[in-house]
Structure formats: C-alpha cells, structure tokens
Design an enzyme around this catalytic site. Structure first.
Site, PDB file in Angstrom:
ATOM      1  CG  ASP A 187      -1.937   1.137   1.177  1.00 18.47           C
ATOM      2  OD1 ASP A 187      -1.701   2.130   0.457  1.00 18.47           O
ATOM      3  OD2 ASP A 187      -2.969   1.030   1.855  1.00 18.47           O
ATOM      4  CG  HIS A 192      -0.744   5.302   4.868  1.00 18.76           C
ATOM      5  ND1 HIS A 192      -1.723   5.551   5.804  1.00 18.76           N
ATOM      6  CD2 HIS A 192      -1.398   4.795   3.774  1.00 18.76           C
ATOM      7  CE1 HIS A 192      -2.902   5.201   5.305  1.00 18.76           C
ATOM      8  NE2 HIS A 192      -2.728   4.750   4.086  1.00 18.76           N
ATOM      9  CB  ILE A 207      -2.998   8.526   9.364  1.00 18.81           C
ATOM     10  CG1 ILE A 207      -3.452   8.177   7.945  1.00 18.81           C
ATOM     11  CG2 ILE A 207      -3.370   9.956   9.722  1.00 18.81           C
ATOM     12  CD1 ILE A 207      -4.965   8.246   7.744  1.00 18.81           C
ATOM     13  N   GLY A 210      -5.214   1.908   7.815  1.00 25.18           N
ATOM     14  CA  GLY A 210      -6.309   1.256   8.522  1.00 25.18           C
ATOM     15  C   GLY A 210      -6.146  -0.258   8.553  1.00 25.18           C
TER      16      GLY A 210
END
Length: 284
Positions: A187, A192, A207, A210
C-alpha cells in the site's frame, strides 16, 4: 470526475494472478509489530520460516494488494487518492492460507453506495488456487465529495459489544516507523508516509494504514482468545472509526461470545479516541 455507479457495477470482473512466499508473510507480520520479544515462541510463529503460520488478514496484501487496488481503476471510477479513506473491511476465509502460494483473483465492484457527502465503493476480491477457494475480501472505500448521485445509501451493519466490562483488554504499541514498514507490503498511498501529502488530505502528519490496525487487532484476538491457533479464524470484519498516528498505542477491548469475538479499538494517548468499531472475529 464523478463516479458512474451504473458503469462500475455493470463492468465485467477483472482477473489477475498473485503469488507469495514466506518472505512476504514475514514482512507483513513484522509490519503489524510481530516479533516482540524476538525469541518468544508465540512470536516465532509469525517471524521464523520453520514455524511460520499465516495470519488470515494477510489476504489484504497478498500479491501486494493488487486485487483490491485494481478496483479503484475499474470503469466508471476515477478518484483522487487524497479523497480516499478505507471505510471498512470484511474477510471470509474458506481455508487456511498457505505460507507459499499462487492464486487467481477475481475482482468486481460489488456495490456503490450514496452517503450524501461521500460515496462508498465496495470492492470485492475472491482468490482461488489449485485446491479451490481461499478467501473473499470486501473493501469499503470511502470517497469524500463523490456522493449525491441519487444512489442507495446501502446497509448499516452494527455489532455493538455487550453492556458489560470486556473479557480481555490488550494494549499494542504502534512504532514510529511502523507505517513505513507496513507500506512495503504493497500500500504505497503517500498519505501514510509523506507529511505534505497528509496535510493536503487534512491531517497534520501521516497516519497509519487502517489495514495495519485491522491486522494488529486480529493478531491480538488470535494471540489471546484463540491461543494462537490461526486455523480457527473463519471471518473478520470491522469499520474504521478513526485514525491512528504512528507512535500511539492501540487499546483493544474484547468480548467473548459463542463462535465469535467482538472488539473495540481506541487510541490510548487521545483519550481512547475510536479507531475500529463494529469489529467481529468469527471462529471455530
């Protein structure tokens, strides 16, 4: 460009080939924080090739996650990554995932929901190897600013925990560099890793993925309630209720019920701000 829901839903399935080996599995587990303490026999099942078992959430990154990510380029869908958040994820396991494997994936847009200010695209990926079906994975992708096209709102699935104290509570630290390690499993969204990109998306810093919180939570349930027996896991679903920043700590509350575990996850350092909600692990 607005989402063309009818075109997306009418598009034929997309097929692909994926493969993985023990190194991919070990990298994924390390990206979830496995291996601490490094010599703990319970952690070696995630990190040492001679003892390796596969956490079922590895399905979300197998083949570098191309089956799921490919759905964002399906006909009728053209979105800005800065507007995309992973709203939830559901995984059904048909049998344990082998340490080394090769599979055919079939990807479709299973649904497009109109939430008013946003659209939710359900990307379904099914993986099958020479022995039959392996898993079915549904990613609920939340796209800000793409709602209001007159479509159905879609179902509201809630799995509230019992009105009693949790049976177990675990705290799992998120390392400062964990998002940088996790993204090596496929990903590559700069949200991120790149502070400037994160700011354009409305965050003051990058962040955590998820799906990293998702995997960390499944590992916590497997390690505690299921005694480390990953083969017992049958299905796993969650709703991403809030963000996690690298360096924070996940507080994972668990409630045992027959055949399943309910969980809630929060960020300790931000007064238990919600992270995962409506979380259910079904098991044998």
């Amino acid at each position: 460009m607005p989402i063309d829901a009818a075109k997306a839903l009418a598009a034929g399935p997309r097929h692909g080939e994926i493969h993985w080996d023990h190194k991919d599995v070990q990298l994924y587990h390390l990206g979830l924080g496995a291996g601490a303490p490094a010599t703990d026999p319970r952690e070696l099942r995630y990190t040492l090739e001679s003892r390796l078992h596969v956490l079922p959430s590895f399905a979300t990154v197998a083949g570098a996650g191309m089956a799921m990510l490919g759905g964002l380029s399906a006909p009728g869908i053209e979105v800005d990554l800065a507007s995309v958040l992973h709203g939830g994820h559901a995984l059904t396991l048909h049998r344990p995932i082998p340490v080394t494997g090769r599979a055919t994936t079939t990807s479709t847009v299973a649904a497009v929901h109109d939430k008013g200010k946003a659209a939710v695209i359900v990307l379904r990926s099914e993986a099958t190897d020479a022995e039959g079906p392996l898993w079915t994975s549904d990613a609920q992708i939340y796209v800000r600013g793409e709602g209001g096209f007159g479509g159905e709102r879609g179902p509201s699935v809630r799995s509230e925990p019992p009105a009693r104290a949790p049976d177990l509570t675990e705290e799992r630290p998120v390392r400062e560099e964990q998002a940088l390690l996790y993204r090596l499993s496929g990903d590559w969204n700069p949200l991120h890793a790149d502070p400037e990109f994160a700011r354009t998306a409305g965050f003051d810093r990058p962040i955590l993925h998820g799906l990293c919180s998702y995997g960390m939570t499944l590992k916590a349930v497997a390690d505690t309630v299921l005694g480390g027996d990953l083969s017992r896991i049958r299905a796993y679903r969650t709703r991403f209720a809030g963000v996690v920043f690298p360096g924070e700590t996940l507080r994972i509350r668990m409630w045992r019920e027959p055949g399943r575990v309910l969980a809630e996850v929060s960020a300790v350092e931000r007064d238990d701000a919600p992270v995962l909600a409506d979380t259910v692990v079904e098991h044998a």
